[in-house]
Design a protein around this motif. Structure first.
Motif, PDB file in Angstrom:
ATOM      1  N   MET A 174       0.841  -1.207   0.000  1.00  0.00           N
ATOM      2  CA  MET A 174       0.000   0.000   0.000  1.00  0.00           C
ATOM      3  C   MET A 174       0.871   1.251   0.000  1.00  0.00           C
ATOM      4  SD  MET A 174      -3.195  -0.881   2.564  1.00  0.00           S
ATOM      5  CE  MET A 174      -2.204  -1.583   3.891  1.00  0.00           C
ATOM      6  N   ARG A 175       0.437   2.264  -0.735  1.00  0.00           N
ATOM      7  CA  ARG A 175       1.119   3.542  -0.704  1.00  0.00           C
ATOM      8  C   ARG A 175       0.829   4.244   0.627  1.00  0.00           C
ATOM      9  NH1 ARG A 175      -0.511   2.550  -5.915  1.00  0.00           N
ATOM     10  NH2 ARG A 175       1.102   2.768  -7.540  1.00  0.00           N
ATOM     11  N   PHE A 176       1.606   5.333   0.885  1.00  0.00           N
ATOM     12  CA  PHE A 176       1.624   5.893   2.232  1.00  0.00           C
ATOM     13  C   PHE A 176       0.248   6.323   2.717  1.00  0.00           C
ATOM     14  CE2 PHE A 176       2.203   8.892   5.623  1.00  0.00           C
ATOM     15  CZ  PHE A 176       3.204   8.303   6.372  1.00  0.00           C
ATOM     16  N   ASP A 177      -0.509   7.050   1.904  1.00  0.00           N
ATOM     17  CA  ASP A 177      -1.802   7.547   2.378  1.00  0.00           C
ATOM     18  C   ASP A 177      -2.783   6.419   2.675  1.00  0.00           C
ATOM     19  OD1 ASP A 177      -0.938  10.128   2.283  1.00  0.00           O
ATOM     20  OD2 ASP A 177      -1.920  10.631   0.400  1.00  0.00           O
ATOM     21  N   THR A 178      -2.677   5.329   1.922  1.00  0.00           N
ATOM     22  CA  THR A 178      -3.532   4.167   2.195  1.00  0.00           C
ATOM     23  C   THR A 178      -3.095   3.495   3.492  1.00  0.00           C
ATOM     24  OG1 THR A 178      -3.733   3.865  -0.194  1.00  0.00           O
ATOM     25  CG2 THR A 178      -4.478   2.057   1.196  1.00  0.00           C
ATOM     26  N   LEU A 179      -1.763   3.390   3.683  1.00  0.00           N
ATOM     27  CA  LEU A 179      -1.246   2.843   4.938  1.00  0.00           C
ATOM     28  C   LEU A 179      -1.697   3.684   6.122  1.00  0.00           C
ATOM     29  CD1 LEU A 179       2.488   1.757   4.514  1.00  0.00           C
ATOM     30  CD2 LEU A 179       0.590   0.379   5.360  1.00  0.00           C
ATOM     31  N   ALA A 180      -1.681   5.012   5.949  1.00  0.00           N
ATOM     32  CA  ALA A 180      -2.054   5.888   7.045  1.00  0.00           C
ATOM     33  C   ALA A 180      -3.480   5.625   7.512  1.00  0.00           C
ATOM     34  CB  ALA A 180      -1.903   7.350   6.617  1.00  0.00           C
ATOM     35  N   VAL A 181      -4.358   5.311   6.581  1.00  0.00           N
ATOM     36  CA  VAL A 181      -5.755   5.042   6.926  1.00  0.00           C
ATOM     37  C   VAL A 181      -5.941   3.605   7.404  1.00  0.00           C
ATOM     38  CG1 VAL A 181      -8.117   4.937   6.034  1.00  0.00           C
ATOM     39  CG2 VAL A 181      -6.606   6.802   5.338  1.00  0.00           C
ATOM     40  N   LEU A 235       3.422   2.723   9.431  1.00  0.00           N
ATOM     41  CA  LEU A 235       3.794   3.977   8.789  1.00  0.00           C
ATOM     42  C   LEU A 235       5.310   4.131   8.683  1.00  0.00           C
ATOM     43  CD1 LEU A 235       1.286   6.616  10.191  1.00  0.00           C
ATOM     44  CD2 LEU A 235       1.206   5.333   8.071  1.00  0.00           C
ATOM     45  N   GLU A 236       6.039   3.602   9.660  1.00  0.00           N
ATOM     46  CA  GLU A 236       7.496   3.706   9.637  1.00  0.00           C
ATOM     47  C   GLU A 236       8.137   2.654   8.728  1.00  0.00           C
ATOM     48  OE1 GLU A 236       9.271   5.991  10.820  1.00  0.00           O
ATOM     49  OE2 GLU A 236       8.341   6.868  12.602  1.00  0.00           O
ATOM     50  N   GLY A 237       7.356   1.644   8.316  1.00  0.00           N
ATOM     51  CA  GLY A 237       7.957   0.546   7.577  1.00  0.00           C
ATOM     52  C   GLY A 237       8.881  -0.269   8.457  1.00  0.00           C
ATOM     53  N   ALA A 238       8.550  -0.364   9.745  1.00  0.00           N
ATOM     54  CA  ALA A 238       9.391  -1.044  10.734  1.00  0.00           C
ATOM     55  C   ALA A 238       8.718  -2.315  11.226  1.00  0.00           C
ATOM     56  CB  ALA A 238       9.658  -0.114  11.923  1.00  0.00           C
ATOM     57  N   GLU A 239       9.501  -3.187  11.841  1.00  0.00           N
ATOM     58  CA  GLU A 239       8.944  -4.424  12.382  1.00  0.00           C
ATOM     59  C   GLU A 239       8.044  -4.155  13.582  1.00  0.00           C
ATOM     60  OE1 GLU A 239      12.640  -7.467  11.277  1.00  0.00           O
ATOM     61  OE2 GLU A 239      12.170  -7.017  13.367  1.00  0.00           O
ATOM     62  N   SER A 249       9.300  13.511   9.581  1.00  0.00           N
ATOM     63  CA  SER A 249       8.174  12.590   9.682  1.00  0.00           C
ATOM     64  C   SER A 249       8.342  11.470   8.660  1.00  0.00           C
ATOM     65  CB  SER A 249       6.828  13.300   9.479  1.00  0.00           C
ATOM     66  OG  SER A 249       6.475  13.375   8.111  1.00  0.00           O
ATOM     67  N   PRO A 250       7.656  10.348   8.837  1.00  0.00           N
ATOM     68  CA  PRO A 250       7.790   9.260   7.860  1.00  0.00           C
ATOM     69  C   PRO A 250       7.241   9.587   6.476  1.00  0.00           C
ATOM     70  CG  PRO A 250       6.136   8.721   9.523  1.00  0.00           C
ATOM     71  CD  PRO A 250       6.859   9.935  10.012  1.00  0.00           C
ATOM     72  N   VAL A 251       6.558  10.718   6.337  1.00  0.00           N
ATOM     73  CA  VAL A 251       6.108  11.139   5.004  1.00  0.00           C
ATOM     74  C   VAL A 251       7.309  11.499   4.139  1.00  0.00           C
ATOM     75  CG1 VAL A 251       4.730  12.810   3.711  1.00  0.00           C
ATOM     76  CG2 VAL A 251       3.919  11.984   5.929  1.00  0.00           C
ATOM     77  N   LYS A 305      -3.947   9.213  10.512  1.00  0.00           N
ATOM     78  CA  LYS A 305      -4.658   8.906   9.272  1.00  0.00           C
ATOM     79  C   LYS A 305      -4.573  10.052   8.259  1.00  0.00           C
ATOM     80  CE  LYS A 305      -7.835   5.733  11.578  1.00  0.00           C
ATOM     81  NZ  LYS A 305      -9.238   5.349  11.835  1.00  0.00           N
ATOM     82  N   THR A 306      -4.327  11.266   8.722  1.00  0.00           N
ATOM     83  CA  THR A 306      -4.219  12.414   7.804  1.00  0.00           C
ATOM     84  C   THR A 306      -2.783  12.915   7.686  1.00  0.00           C
ATOM     85  OG1 THR A 306      -4.687  14.009   9.582  1.00  0.00           O
ATOM     86  CG2 THR A 306      -6.576  13.152   8.328  1.00  0.00           C
ATOM     87  N   LEU A 307      -1.818  12.152   8.174  1.00  0.00           N
ATOM     88  CA  LEU A 307      -0.433  12.618   8.214  1.00  0.00           C
ATOM     89  C   LEU A 307       0.091  13.010   6.833  1.00  0.00           C
ATOM     90  CD1 LEU A 307       2.175  13.087   9.818  1.00  0.00           C
ATOM     91  CD2 LEU A 307       2.727  10.666   9.475  1.00  0.00           C
ATOM     92  N   GLY A 308      -0.112  12.148   5.841  1.00  0.00           N
ATOM     93  CA  GLY A 308       0.407  12.430   4.511  1.00  0.00           C
ATOM     94  C   GLY A 308      -0.197  13.678   3.903  1.00  0.00           C
TER      95      GLY A 308
END
Length: 379
Positions: free
Chosen positions: A1-8, A63-67, A175-177, A242-245
């Motif tokens: 998923m792209r970032f905005d989708t991940l955020a939600v 959001l961070e792409g972390a474990e 930020s992770p954005v 959810k609105t970070l991006g």
């Protein structure tokens, strides 16, 4: 998923409790325990293991792409818990020569008392970096506060790996954005979630993300120090993520417009923003970052008196020390965020008394530029 989708959708429970689309607040502190549970796995708020907390942790990690990730009661709780986890008596830490004032004060005022050693490094000059036999970690900032320098982040990761030390980065300003340190290879990333991750100037929080093993060590230390985030603040933070991006991209765009406008004024002596082509870090920042962030700093030709005149004349920015909110904020770091540093330490790293730091919000860029134009006319 792209970032905005991940955020939600990242970290969400589907279906949620009782079919709820929005994950609820679990205000309770008492939960039934399971046979054989270890101390740190008991569902108890201070142990950062209750449903609201674990939901937020999963969302932060996504959001961070972390474990894994863990939330803390503040950004300072995040960095101090990381350092207490990684360092013991006799250990050595490498730290950037320009840090957020609170981090600087903690290291300089408490390292010796805690039995730690530390050395400062120039994050722009990898040739000067050197480890000792007792070096355990290196700590830098993605974009420094308040001079907006961008560290040689890829080189920091490579340096840490080749020397067997832990790489730690404060990613608050990006930020992770704009930058995802865990994806870039950093072992641990922390944020003052009070700032961009929340973005609404209504809560204090921090976050730590990285490998499952390291984050679990940090959580265990956090459990003993007691810096857990309360359920209501955690709920608000998850909502804001959810609105970070959407928010940060608007702030990126606005900040670039304001920085360019200020740089064109004869009343401005200097503008610090990596998005400007003449910034010393523009080249590698362009390669590293998805956006240059909503933070910039600048100096007027008239010194402190001109700075105070400008602050008084502006109508949209609030004169306030925090950052990352939807509203534009402006301050002089020498009397707020970096007031705890000695005048000599501030001067050594270029934080002059007349330096102004600007956190650009999501207002219409045209309105911000018009406000700065009328304020500069009064200087």
């Amino acid at each position: 998923m792209r970032f905005d989708t991940l955020a939600v959708h990242g970290g969400e429970r589907v279906p949620g409790p009782s079919g709820s689309v929005v994950f609820p607040i679990f205000q309770g502190t008492v939960f039934t325990s399971e046979p054989g549970e270890s101390y740190h796995d008991i569902k108890y708020h201070r142990l950062n293991s209750t449903p609201t907390q674990t939901y937020l942790h999963d969302k932060l990690a996504a959001l961070e792409g972390a474990e894994a990730a863990v939330a803390t009661s503040s950004g300072m709780a995040a960095v101090t818990t990381i350092l207490h986890t990684l360092l013991g008596k006799g250990d050595h830490l490498l730290v950037s020569d320009v840090l957020y004032g609170g981090t600087h004060d903690f290291v300089t005022a408490h390292a010796e008392r805690l039995g730690w050693e530390y050395s400062t490094i120039d994050p722009q000059d990898p040739s000067s970096w050197a480890v000792r036999d007792n070096t355990r970690a290196v700590l830098v900032e993605t974009i420094t506060n308040p001079l907006m320098r961008v560290a040689r982040l890829r080189e920091v990761v490579e340096f840490a790996r080749s020397n067997g030390i832990v790489s730690v980065v404060d990613n608050t300003f990006a930020s992770p954005v704009n930058f995802r340190p865990a994806v870039a290879g950093f072992d641990l990333v922390f944020n003052s979630a009070t700032k961009y991750l929340n973005g609404h100037s209504d809560l204090v929080a921090g976050s730590v993300a990285g490998s499952s093993a390291l984050v679990e060590q940090v959580r265990h230390t956090l459990n003993l120090y007691g810096g857990s985030l309360d359920p209501h603040a955690g709920f608000l933070l998850a909502r804001s993520l959810k609105t970070l991006g959407v928010r940060v991209r608007q702030q990126n765009s606005n900040a670039l417009a304001v920085a360019a406008f200020l740089a064109s004024s004869p009343k401005i002596a200097a503008v610090n923003y990596a998005g400007l082509p003449d910034h010393p870090d523009h080249g590698h920042a362009r390669d590293l970052l998805a956006g240059y962030g909503g933070m910039l700093s600048f100096r007027l030709t008239g010194g402190v008196e001109a700075a105070e005149t400008l602050l008084a004349a502006l109508t949209l920015p609030a004169v306030a020390p925090s950052l990352g909110g939807v509203e534009t904020l402006i301050t002089r770091p020498a009397v707020t965020s970096h007031a705890g540093m000695s005048a000599e330490d501030r001067a050594a790293v270029g934080i002059t008394d007349d330096l102004i730091r600007l956190s650009v919000g999501i207002e219409d860029a045209g309105d911000l530029l018009a406000d700065f134009a009328q304020a500069l006319d009064k200087v």
